[in-house]
Scaffold this motif. Structure first.
Motif: not given
Length: 1262
Positions: A1136-1148
């Motif tokens: 399981t990858d706990y990192w969620d790609v979203s706007a707060e991290n420039n989708n990366s």
């Protein structure tokens, strides 16, 4: 060990140092006349010796054991080796300490009354040089050798000075209205010297300095006079004009107390005080009783205190308990912030601890505090644990007793960088028999010897005149003077006398090589006068040459006295008359008469009461050499006599002289107000206002979310944060407070609920407190002493220009051996040197040297007298009409140079200069070339800076000479080539060839394989070669320059004197001249050479070739930080990858691109986990890496250690941070993520709520 410098290995030497307290005391002592007095020394047979060892570079030697041979000599050079021993000495941080005589005892034949010198030989490295002279303490050995005491210098008679009453049966009494004891010392000797066994124990100098040989014992006093010191039975105190202050409380004042019995129930409604029944430390200034009111810690003096406590208790029931502890002041008020909480679950769980640290400023003496604890949650029983609850209180800054601020002392009137304002003349120097050296850049510049002589080892520049007084001026390496000044230090006139019909002023001495006569003319009197009132005779006999009587006429309208005194030291002046002394009457009290034989007194008596009642001391500094007791206290005055061990009251503070400077006896040094505290305060989250703050400001971002910003950034982010939150008991249920986003500028604070059902973890506004401590700060509250940038023995390194002096109009003096040697007038800046001046590196004067009478400047011995001028001109004043040789013979002007030289006569003022030979001829090398009649003969050439008129050459054009040396006009096309055209004439001025117009040629000037060279006086200066090469040679600041047409903008200049190539102007201007390096459009580097540089357009980088490798000239350090605040449930697998790609991290995913494949990535990973369970939860997470794209958990490369957290109850949050170093060996994009791990235990009810990953590039290093 080899490498020790024998000249420098003894850096610091200290022989049995003692600390003296000293004061004014008057006493009368008696002894029986005629009996021999025996003095006995102390029984010790060894000498304490301390030193610091350095190597040849001045660095301290390594720690370890060294073999050191010690030798004792009876002379500074040569002499007899009287004692030798070898010891194995332990050296730590360069310092060693031994007892000389421990191995080989000192022999009985050593005469300790004579000077001794000591040497060391470390590990066979050779004896040190120069030898070290022993002083003071070793001479106590001489007391065993003193057998007899001779009265009155061996005359055998009893003098008036020998009349002392010993062992009187009762104290002498007087009822006089004047001082019971009074001594008026008119000579230069001291006032009083009392000895024990031949050693001075009580000495009063004539300037009031008091010296004690064995310390000073003070009694208690209620005399509230500023400057009074006393011993109150517990502490030494001084009265500062408003209150008694401690003279010993210079370091930190602290107490640590602890509870010994345990068993106190702190789970109660009404707060209970923790009883402190034992102490591990209690300094004077802190009061505590282990039995009566033992919960109270008293702080004796007002000031700032740091209060810490820890209360450990164990849960006696099976319900969860919360215990609250606070600091209560003076039995009524609670200190804010000081609250702390402890949480315990069950009887089997670990004990809880409430602990906090807070700052508090007491405003009056004898305030006290207690630690109070009570229930803050469910009822039950929680009992303290024996020996695990404690409190510490420390005074961190000074109140009115000078305590707590550091080492004490050092804060006296020291000389500071930038100058001082002492409100009186500044005195810098030594009071012992040592020289004073001023240096810059570790190079001696001025040495003032013990005899007062001043030696400038480098050049001396006097910007506003130069005055030399007694002793004259000795110039070793040249004297440069360019302005008005006064030379009054002696005239050397060996060739004749000085005749002056008027006054001869400004002369300090007249010294004849033979007999010297000073005579008044005609019937006038010879007047010898002195502004000081003293005429000194430096001879054995004042003689009348002739028969008859000589009269000394004291010519005054009132009665006068002829007085014979000796003002030099403590010796006396006597009057010896070969014949009889007659007078109409003898009167006076006989004061000062010595060597009066009692057998010669024909009648009358000497009244003992008169002798006793007229012996006293002046109100001046005193010296005690043994312990003295003043039962009524002691009042000190102010003194400028800088004698080691001196004590004074300067009107505002008690000071002592440590041999180098006056240091404060009460100052706490320069400790900061709150040592080790970066910021503290209290904030009301409900109203959004700071209730108190120091060192930081608080901003409320949202409900329960705040930012603390430091007033001054911290040195690093490794500081300690202490947070507490105030919560009413009625609503208290696991309110949590935490910090995040910690940086050098501040941190964020979050206040949220714990286990209140559905509102768990909701952010709330509450009143909370914060304290931020510097983890690198040292305890004790101060650095101690020093007083700023002081000038210290052996020099300073200030990192800038060192300034010594005053910032007021007071005078600055340099003193050696207690005598003024050099003074700087505070108003005018004039420098006065009181003794001979020796200049080792040349003397430069911007003013001038003048004399009110004749002035002679002569060289010594067979040396030449050199007159030099930086401007190239040596001027003779316009009012002087002759440069004269006094004496017969020829007068030569020698132009001494290896090259040909010219004597030039010119007028620089605009007029003409002529050479007038009144009689005789002009000769060159002994040959007449110009007769007195004007006929030029024997000439081999003529050089002229102007036109030479020849009537036969009036046709103009060029001139030629034939083989016979005849001049004639040259024909164009025959005698010179036509292509060269000179417009408006070609002239020669001095050594320059000047064109009136342009120099042009109809055709090119061909070199035909040769070169075109333009030469100057020093050889070739410009050469153009046939192949196009150009060579320019010049030594100077302007060897080559490129300007615009108007000459206003400099584009390029070469300074061969300073080895500089300057692009653009050396001064700031409005024109920007750019230096552009070559651009290279290729990702690979060209062939390099060390020192090469260019711009790589493919990389967008400046590249530099260093050590055989191309590197980026400008560092590529870059930090990237990524945040994921999306909540993810915890799982116990690896996928399981706990990192969620979203706007707060420039989708990366977190990623980084290295500038070079040899570089590494430093990563910091911080993860916060929140539990909604009442069970223990252990969460494990790992970091995986992918190259080119984000890794898939379970398939990526694992880097670093695992991120691990632990929670145990509902609403509890736990944060873990790890740092890893990864070398992916690529310049491609590198991705990282935070993955689940199957090592997680019991994942249900736990979520990952916040992740931060920070990446930074770093160079690999071993």
């Amino acid at each position: 060990m080899r490498g020790l410098d024998p000249k420098r290995q003894l850096k610091i030497v200290r022989l049995t140092l003692g600390v003296l307290l000293f004061a004014a005391l008057g006493c009368v002592f008696s002894t029986r006349v005629g009996a021999p007095i025996r003095a006995y020394a102390a029984p010790t047979e060894t000498l304490n010796f301390q030193a610091r060892l350095t190597d040849a570079a001045g660095s301290t030697v390594s720690d370890g054991n060294y073999s050191v041979e010690f030798r004792l000599y009876d002379a500074e050079v040569g002499g007899t080796n009287e004692w030798i021993e070898t010891q194995t000495v332990a050296v730590r941080s360069g310092y060693m300490s031994v007892y000389l005589g421990d191995v080989t005892p000192f022999g009985a034949g050593i005469d300790w009354t004579q000077a001794k010198w000591l040497t060391m030989n470390v590990n066979g490295d050779g004896e040190m040089n120069p030898r070290l002279r022993l002083t003071a303490v070793p001479y106590a050995f001489a007391a065993e050798q003193a057998d007899t005491l001779t009265i009155s210098a061996g005359s055998g008679s009893i003098g008036g000075d020998d009349l002392v009453w010993l062992s009187q049966g009762s104290a002498q009494q007087t009822t006089s209205a004047t001082d019971a004891i009074s001594i008026n010392q008119l000579g230069s000797g001291g006032l009083l010297d009392l000895q024990s066994g031949g050693t001075s124990v009580f000495n009063v100098a004539n300037d009031g300095l008091l010296s004690l040989g064995n310390g000073l014992k003070l009694g208690n006093s209620i005399n509230n006079v500023a400057g009074t010191i006393r011993f109150n039975g517990n502490d030494f105190e001084g009265f500062n004009g408003s209150g008694w202050v401690s003279l010993t409380a210079g370091g930190p004042v602290a107490i640590q107390a602890y509870e010994t019995a345990g068993g106190l129930n702190v789970n109660v409604t009404t707060p209970v005080a923790i009883p402190w029944a034992a102490e591990s430390r209690k300094d004077p200034g802190m009061t505590h009783d282990n039995t009566t009111n033992n919960s109270r810690i008293y702080m004796d003096k007002a000031g700032w205190y740091k209060i810490s406590y820890n209360v450990s208790s164990s849960n006696q029931t099976y319900t969860r308990h919360v215990i609250k502890c606070q600091v209560r002041l003076n039995g009524t008020t609670y200190l804010t912030p000081s609250t702390s909480y402890s949480y315990t679950r069950t009887t089997s769980a670990a004990p809880g601890s409430s602990n906090a640290t807070a700052m508090h400023q007491t405003t009056s003496d004898n305030e006290y505090y207690e630690v109070m604890c009570s229930r803050a949650g469910p009822s039950g029983t929680d009992r303290t644990i024996a020996n695990e609850s404690w409190t510490i209180a420390e005074k961190v800054t000074a109140g009115n007793d000078g305590a707590g601020g550091g080492g004490g002392g050092g804060g006296g009137n020291s000389f500071n960088l930038g100058g001082n304002a002492f409100a009186l003349d500044a005195v810098l120097g030594t009071l012992d028999n040592h020289t004073l050296t001023l240096m810059a850049n570790n190079i001696d510049a001025l040495r003032i010897g013990t005899d007062g002589s001043a030696v400038f080892t480098q050049a001396l520049t006097a910007e506003n005149g130069f005055a030399v007084s007694a002793g004259g001026a000795t110039v070793v390496d040249g004297l440069a003077v360019s302005g008005g000044s006064s030379l009054s230090g002696g005239i050397d006139n060996n060739d004749g006398g000085i005749t002056n019909t008027g006054a001869l002023t400004g002369v300090d001495s007249l010294d004849g090589s033979g007999a010297l006569s000073i005579r008044s003319g005609a019937t006038g009197d010879l007047l010898l006068g002195s502004d000081s009132g003293t005429i000194s005779l430096d001879a054995d006999v004042l003689q009348r040459n002739g028969s008859g009587s000589t009269t000394i006429d004291l010519n005054d309208s009132s009665d006068t006295i002829l007085q014979i005194t000796n003002t030099n030291g403590g010796a006396a002046a006597g009057l010896q008359v070969e014949g009889a002394v007659t007078a109409s009457a003898f009167s006076g009290d006989g004061n000062g008469l010595t060597n009066i034989s009692a057998n010669s007194i024909g009648s009358g008596t000497i009244s003992d009461s008169l002798l006793s009642s007229n012996v006293a001391m002046l109100n001046v500094p005193q010296e005690f050499t043994q312990q003295q007791e003043f039962s009524a206290g002691l009042v000190l005055g102010n003194t400028a006599a800088a004698s080691a061990g001196a004590l004074r009251w300067n009107g505002a503070d008690f000071e002592g002289y440590d041999g180098t400077q006056w240091v404060s006896l009460t100052s706490n040094g320069s400790a900061p107000l709150l040592e080790g505290v970066i910021a503290f305060g209290k904030y009301n989250g409900n109203s959004g206002t700071s209730l108190s703050a120091d060192g930081a400001t608080v901003t409320r971002n949202a409900t329960g979310n705040y930012t603390v910003t430091f007033d001054t950034p911290a040195a690093d982010a490794n500081y300690i944060i202490q947070l507490t939150v105030d919560e009413p008991t009625s609503t208290m249920d696991d309110i949590n407070i935490s910090a995040d986003n910690v940086s050098v500028n501040g941190f964020d604070v979050f206040v949220h609920e714990g286990d209140n059902g559905g509102s768990a973890n909701n952010l709330r506004n509450r009143v909370w407190n914060y304290t931020v401590l510097d983890s690198n700060a040292s305890a004790g509250g101060g650095t101690g002493g020093g007083g700023g940038l002081n000038f210290t023995q052996n020099g300073n390194d200030f990192g800038g220009v060192a300034i010594l002096g005053t910032t007021s109009a007071d005078e600055l003096r340099l003193v050696t051996n207690g005598q003024n040697r050099l003074s700087l007038d505070g108003a005018s800046g004039d420098v006065s040197i009181y003794n001979a001046l020796t200049v080792g590196g040349g003397l430069q004067v911007d003013g001038g040297i003048t004399s009110s009478a004749g002035l002679t400047i002569s060289s010594g011995g067979s040396g030449a007298l050199a007159l030099d001028s930086a401007s190239g001109v040596i001027s003779i004043d316009g009012s002087d009409t002759a440069l004269r040789r006094v004496g017969a013979g020829s007068y030569g002007i020698e132009l001494n140079d290896a090259a040909n030289t010219t004597l030039e006569l010119l007028n620089g003022g605009g007029g003409t200069a002529s050479l007038d030979i009144a009689d005789g001829d002009l000769q060159l090398a002994g040959t007449v070339v110009l007769t007195n009649g004007g006929q030029a003969t024997n000439l081999t050439g003529i050089t002229s800076s102007g036109a030479i008129q020849f009537s036969s050459l009036n046709g103009g054009g060029l001139v030629k000479t034939d083989t016979s040396g005849n001049l004639s006009q040259a024909a164009a096309g025959t005698d010179y080539e036509l292509p060269i055209t000179v417009g408006n004439g070609l002239t020669r001025a001095g050594n320059s060839l000047q064109l009136g117009g342009n120099l042009s040629s109809a055709t090119d000037i061909g070199l035909d394989g040769n070169q075109l060279t333009i030469s100057g006086a020093g050889g070739s200066i410009f050469t153009a070669f046939a192949d196009g090469g150009v060579d320019i040679r010049h030594d100077g600041t302007a060897a080559f320059a490129v300007h615009n047409s108007s000459g206003t903008v400099s584009y390029l200049s070469v300074d061969t004197a300073g080895n500089l190539v300057q692009v653009g102007s050396t001064a700031a201007d409005t024109v920007a001249v750019l230096q552009v390096l070559d651009s290279y459009n290729d990702s690979t580097d060209p062939t390099g050479a060390n020192g090469a540089q260019y711009y790589n357009t493919a990389r967008g980088k400046f590249r530099c070739y260093e050590g055989g490798v191309w590197k980026d000239c400008i560092g590529t350090r870059q930090i990237r930080s990524f945040v994921d605040s999306t909540t993810d449930p915890v799982v116990d697998s690896n996928s399981t990858d706990y990192w969620d790609v979203s706007a707060e991290n420039n989708n990366s995913h977190p990623n980084y691109t290295l500038s070079d494949s040899s570089q590494s990535i430093i990563g910091t990973v911080s993860a916060e986990v929140t539990s909604t369970s009442w069970s223990d939860r252990s969460v494990q997470m790992r970091i995986e890496r992918g190259i080119g794209s984000a890794p898939s958990c379970g398939g990526g490369t694992v880097v670093g250690s695992r991120v691990s957290t632990f929670t145990s109850f509902n609403g509890e949050s736990s944060t873990s941070t790890i740092t890893f170093v990864d070398q992916p060996s690529t310049t491609g994009q590198v991705f990282y993520t935070l993955c689940s791990d199957n090592r997680t235990s019991s994942s249900s009810g736990v979520s990952v709520t916040h992740i931060r990953i920070t990446l930074e590039e770093a160079a690999n290093s071993n």
